[in-house]
Design an enzyme around this catalytic site. Structure first.
Site, PDB file in Angstrom:
ATOM      1  N   ASP A  23       0.822  -1.208   0.000  1.00 48.12           N
ATOM      2  CA  ASP A  23       0.000   0.000   0.000  1.00 48.12           C
ATOM      3  C   ASP A  23       0.857   1.260   0.000  1.00 48.12           C
ATOM      4  OD1 ASP A  23      -1.229  -2.206   2.019  1.00 48.12           O
ATOM      5  OD2 ASP A  23      -2.806  -1.360   0.765  1.00 48.12           O
ATOM      6  N   GLN A 258      12.962   2.130  -2.373  1.00 50.32           N
ATOM      7  CA  GLN A 258      12.144   2.120  -3.578  1.00 50.32           C
ATOM      8  C   GLN A 258      12.871   2.681  -4.792  1.00 50.32           C
ATOM      9  OE1 GLN A 258       8.493   4.696  -4.137  1.00 50.32           O
ATOM     10  NE2 GLN A 258       7.478   2.722  -3.826  1.00 50.32           N
ATOM     11  N   GLU A 276       1.559  -5.470  -5.337  1.00 43.19           N
ATOM     12  CA  GLU A 276       1.202  -4.614  -6.472  1.00 43.19           C
ATOM     13  C   GLU A 276       2.367  -3.776  -6.981  1.00 43.19           C
ATOM     14  OE1 GLU A 276      -1.963  -1.006  -7.433  1.00 43.19           O
ATOM     15  OE2 GLU A 276      -2.636  -2.777  -6.332  1.00 43.19           O
TER      16      GLU A 276
END
Length: 381
Positions: A23, A258, A276
């Site tokens: 998320d 990231q 995801e």
């Protein structure tokens, strides 16, 4: 992309961290892209700043308000501080916004554009639901469902404007040297393993260990690492550790921030991804990959897996498509990976070519951040 009116004070983006990094991974990437590429002042509300820090180490989980990469990051507390909602309010993945904040949205003039940013799915029904409004049961508000997706009937996928340039400038030799690894040999397979816990893990590692060709598996610190350690009879493994058993070499990496994750995907011949955000990045990387989907009740996740496979396998010959589907399903069901691996390994050259074609195909859906900005601009005007 035409910018939003300068009178808009900001956008509010709410993220409730449920799945460790999935998320917040999507929300942080979206927030940065809105700020950097579209000049939008974004307030990112996060209920777990410690999880956010794993993706962006500069984040201080002890601070209630901080700024990074053009984004104002706020701790999502209960109650929420009294604050005027922005021109656009995004609730990521159906998270419930605080009641007081929703009531403040109803009092704002003009009322905010309210977006429910949904989970990514390849199922056919998504195109019929993307963009649909849903009125609030008692307040003069309505939210719009915004679905990421793989075609022009959806909101597209997150992809930064400079992605192609960064990809073109990537130097594999330099990357491997930072890990103290030589360039791969001609018969060697380099694999990244970012995964949830899996009962199939031992079977997979055993197959690689006893296989006929060398496999180097890079394991970022995370949920799968204890299972890797247990397979080798160890209490734990830590970043920097390296093991060699038969044809298999395990290299443990620190948790990858990231902004550096793409390089790992570009460098490897095969990438195991989960959830995801890493799933989308693997598709942009144009490398063969294996997706471990987040488990849902009544095996609903397997239907979503099959829906994506149906899209992704278009253009593949029957044998390659079967090898891909068999291995993905075995990995997600937790059994049968050893039997499915040889055919999947043989299919990797064809899948590497197909990955490039697929990446070009999904680019046609546009970038999710840009599509979202345009959708909200149209709603405001």
């Amino acid at each position: 992309m035409t910018p939003l009116p300068s009178s808009a004070p900001c956008w509010d983006l709410f993220c409730a961290v449920v799945d460790n990094f999935g998320d917040i991974g999507v929300c942080w990437r979206l927030a940065r892209q809105l700020a950097v590429e579209h000049g939008i002042a974004v307030r990112l509300w996060v209920d777990d700043l410690a999880a956010a820090r794993r993706l962006a180490p500069e984040i201080d989980p002890t601070r209630d308000v901080q700024h990074l990469d053009g984004v104002e990051i706020r701790r999502w507390t209960a109650p929420l501080p009294e604050i005027e909602p922005g021109a656009v309010v995004i609730g990521a993945f159906a998270c419930a916004l605080p009641d007081a904040f929703v009531e403040a949205m109803a009092r704002r003039a003009p009322r905010p554009v309210w977006i429910n940013l949904e989970y990514l799915s390849a199922e056919d029904w998504v195109s019929g639901c993307h963009g649909l409004p849903s009125p609030h049961p008692r307040l003069p508000l309505r939210q719009h469902f915004f679905f990421p997706g793989f075609d022009g009937a959806s909101g597209g996928l997150l992809r930064e404007a400079d992605y192609a340039a960064r990809r073109a400038g990537f130097e594999a030799e330099r990357f491997w040297s930072t890990l103290d690894l030589a360039l791969p040999t001609s018969d060697e397979l380099r694999v990244s393993l970012f995964a949830y816990e899996s009962p199939a893990l031992g079977e997979l590692l055993e197959g690689w260990q006893r296989g006929p060709a060398p496999v180097t598996c890079l394991v970022p610190e995370g949920r799968v690492l204890p299972g890797v350690a247990a397979h080798f009879g160890l209490r734990d493994l830590r970043p920097g550790d390296r093991l060699q058993r038969g044809a298999l070499t395990i290299q443990v990496l620190p948790f990858v921030a990231q902004q550096h994750y793409d390089a790992l995907l570009w460098a490897c011949d095969l990438n195991f991804v989960r959830g995801e955000d890493s799933f989308v990045r693997a598709q942009w990387a144009e490398r063969p990959f294996v997706w471990q989907i987040y488990v849902q009740q009544d095996d609903a996740h397997l239907e979503k897996l099959d829906a994506f496979l149906a899209r992704f396998c278009v253009g593949l010959d029957g044998g390659t498509a079967q090898a891909l589907g068999s291995f993905w399903r075995a990995w997600n069901r937790g059994r049968g990976v050893a039997a499915a691996w040889p055919a999947f390994r043989d299919a990797l050259p064809a899948l590497a070519h197909h990955a490039q074609t697929w990446s070009a195909t999904i680019r046609g859906a546009g970038d999710l951040a840009g599509n979202l900005v345009q959708f909200c601009k149209d709603a405001i005007e």
